[in-house]
Design a protein around this motif. Sequence first.
Motif, short mmCIF file in Angstrom:
data_model
loop_
_atom_site.label_atom_id
_atom_site.label_comp_id
_atom_site.label_asym_id
_atom_site.label_seq_id
_atom_site.Cartn_x
_atom_site.Cartn_y
_atom_site.Cartn_z
N ILE A 97 -14.71 -0.79 9.39
CA ILE A 97 -15.71 -0.23 8.49
C ILE A 97 -15.00 0.54 7.35
O ILE A 97 -15.41 0.45 6.19
CB ILE A 97 -16.68 0.69 9.25
N ALA A 98 -13.93 1.26 7.66
CA ALA A 98 -13.18 1.98 6.62
C ALA A 98 -12.59 1.00 5.61
O ALA A 98 -12.58 1.27 4.40
CB ALA A 98 -12.08 2.83 7.26
N SER A 99 -12.13 -0.15 6.08
CA SER A 99 -11.60 -1.17 5.18
C SER A 99 -12.69 -1.68 4.25
O SER A 99 -12.46 -1.87 3.04
CB SER A 99 -11.02 -2.32 6.00
N ALA A 100 -13.88 -1.90 4.79
CA ALA A 100 -15.00 -2.36 3.96
C ALA A 100 -15.34 -1.30 2.92
O ALA A 100 -15.62 -1.62 1.75
CB ALA A 100 -16.21 -2.69 4.83
N ARG A 101 -15.31 -0.04 3.29
CA ARG A 101 -15.61 1.05 2.34
C ARG A 101 -14.54 1.13 1.24
O ARG A 101 -14.86 1.44 0.09
CB ARG A 101 -15.73 2.38 3.07
N ILE A 127 -14.34 -10.26 -9.77
CA ILE A 127 -13.64 -9.52 -8.71
C ILE A 127 -14.63 -8.62 -7.97
O ILE A 127 -14.64 -8.58 -6.73
CB ILE A 127 -12.48 -8.69 -9.31
N ALA A 128 -15.47 -7.91 -8.71
CA ALA A 128 -16.47 -7.03 -8.08
C ALA A 128 -17.42 -7.83 -7.21
O ALA A 128 -17.73 -7.41 -6.08
CB ALA A 128 -17.24 -6.26 -9.15
N ARG A 129 -17.91 -8.96 -7.70
CA ARG A 129 -18.84 -9.79 -6.92
C ARG A 129 -18.16 -10.29 -5.64
O ARG A 129 -18.75 -10.28 -4.57
CB ARG A 129 -19.33 -10.97 -7.76
N PHE A 130 -16.90 -10.76 -5.78
CA PHE A 130 -16.16 -11.26 -4.63
C PHE A 130 -15.96 -10.17 -3.58
O PHE A 130 -16.28 -10.35 -2.40
CB PHE A 130 -14.80 -11.81 -5.08
N LEU A 131 -15.46 -9.02 -4.01
CA LEU A 131 -15.20 -7.93 -3.07
C LEU A 131 -16.48 -7.38 -2.46
O LEU A 131 -16.50 -6.98 -1.29
CB LEU A 131 -14.39 -6.82 -3.74
N ASP A 132 -17.55 -7.36 -3.24
CA ASP A 132 -18.84 -6.91 -2.71
C ASP A 132 -19.30 -7.84 -1.60
O ASP A 132 -19.74 -7.40 -0.54
CB ASP A 132 -19.86 -6.85 -3.84
N PHE A 133 -19.17 -9.14 -1.81
CA PHE A 133 -19.55 -10.12 -0.79
C PHE A 133 -18.67 -9.95 0.46
O PHE A 133 -19.18 -9.93 1.58
CB PHE A 133 -19.42 -11.54 -1.34
N ILE A 134 -17.37 -9.82 0.26
CA ILE A 134 -16.44 -9.64 1.39
C ILE A 134 -16.77 -8.38 2.16
O ILE A 134 -16.82 -8.38 3.40
CB ILE A 134 -14.97 -9.61 0.89
#
Length: 151
Positions: free
Chosen positions: A77-81, A110-117
């Motif tokens: 969860i910390a990684s996702a944050r 990049i923002a869209r990709f990381l948001d999805f991930i």
Amino acid sequence: MASGLNKMGARVLTCLFTTDAGSLTASELAQRLQVSPASISKAIAFLESQSLVRRERDERRRDRYVVDDELFYQATIASARANDQLVETARQGVAILGSHTPAAMRLTNIARFLDFISESITRAAEQARDVLHTRPETISTDPAGTSPGQG
């Protein structure tokens, strides 16, 4: 180390994972790994910053460093944050650069990709959390969920 930990962090984490109690004091870690207390302190500080170990006080008021099943969930969860912070930074960059520039388009992607991930990691961690609390002999080792001869 293959996942990005430095050598001492990986050694400390491995030592903690392979103890029955899942916890050791700094002096126990130093003795088992045959390194200085300063090396343990530095490794623990990094592991704590990554939510991979936690500190508890024992009855003798010594710090014990603990790994347990919940820590993998918390670290995930910390990684996702952390990804969420990168998403926000990329979006701020878009606002600064102007949305129609090539750099802003790159930052938007990049923002869209990381948001999805980030959303996928969080959803997967929530769905898989029970696995961390399941006794190993009840977990199927067959990823398809079938036994030989079935299907």
